[in-house]
Design an enzyme around this catalytic site. Sequence first.
Site, mmCIF file in Angstrom:
data_model
loop_
_atom_site.group_PDB
_atom_site.id
_atom_site.type_symbol
_atom_site.label_atom_id
_atom_site.label_comp_id
_atom_site.label_asym_id
_atom_site.label_seq_id
_atom_site.Cartn_x
_atom_site.Cartn_y
_atom_site.Cartn_z
ATOM 1 C CB CYS A 2 -0.891 0.031 1.240
ATOM 2 S SG CYS A 2 -2.112 -1.292 1.323
ATOM 3 C CD GLU A 74 0.990 -10.726 6.112
ATOM 4 O OE1 GLU A 74 0.401 -11.778 6.432
ATOM 5 O OE2 GLU A 74 1.708 -10.630 5.097
#
Length: 163
Positions: A2, A74
Amino acid sequence: MCGIAGVWGKTDPERVKEMMNLLVHRGPDAEGMHISQEGPGVLGHRRLSIMDPKGGDQPIFNEDKAMAIIANGEIYNFPKLRSELAPCHTFTTSSDTEAILHCYEESGPDTVNRLDGMYAFVIADRGELFVARDPIGIKPLYFAEKESELWFSSELKALAPHC
């Protein structure tokens, strides 16, 4: 992957939007922005929808909307964090990013010591800003100071025109 971008110390959504446009390749699936009235500041996010594709758009807010988070990465231990935090917090997504935010509500800056993963995130907290990156720097986060402003981005090319 992202993309995150923003400024703190100034409200300039147009320039943050320009930065986000330079990060579209990092997150072609969605975009979001938070304009803080307390900061002042603007958080921008470009999303690649992997975890919780339908409900994990960012920024994500805590229950009373006093805090907002944008993140890239993550968190491997987020199921454990989520189960620890669930008795005290209402989760509205299945995103690991929301677990970071609720963990920050409980642990403040010590949150980074509870995270196992690769990450870069920014939390707007009632007029204050908390910025963190994983210790190895797997997920990039660049920042620059300009006068009393803090500019930040996942890539230098989005940051360079503004600082």
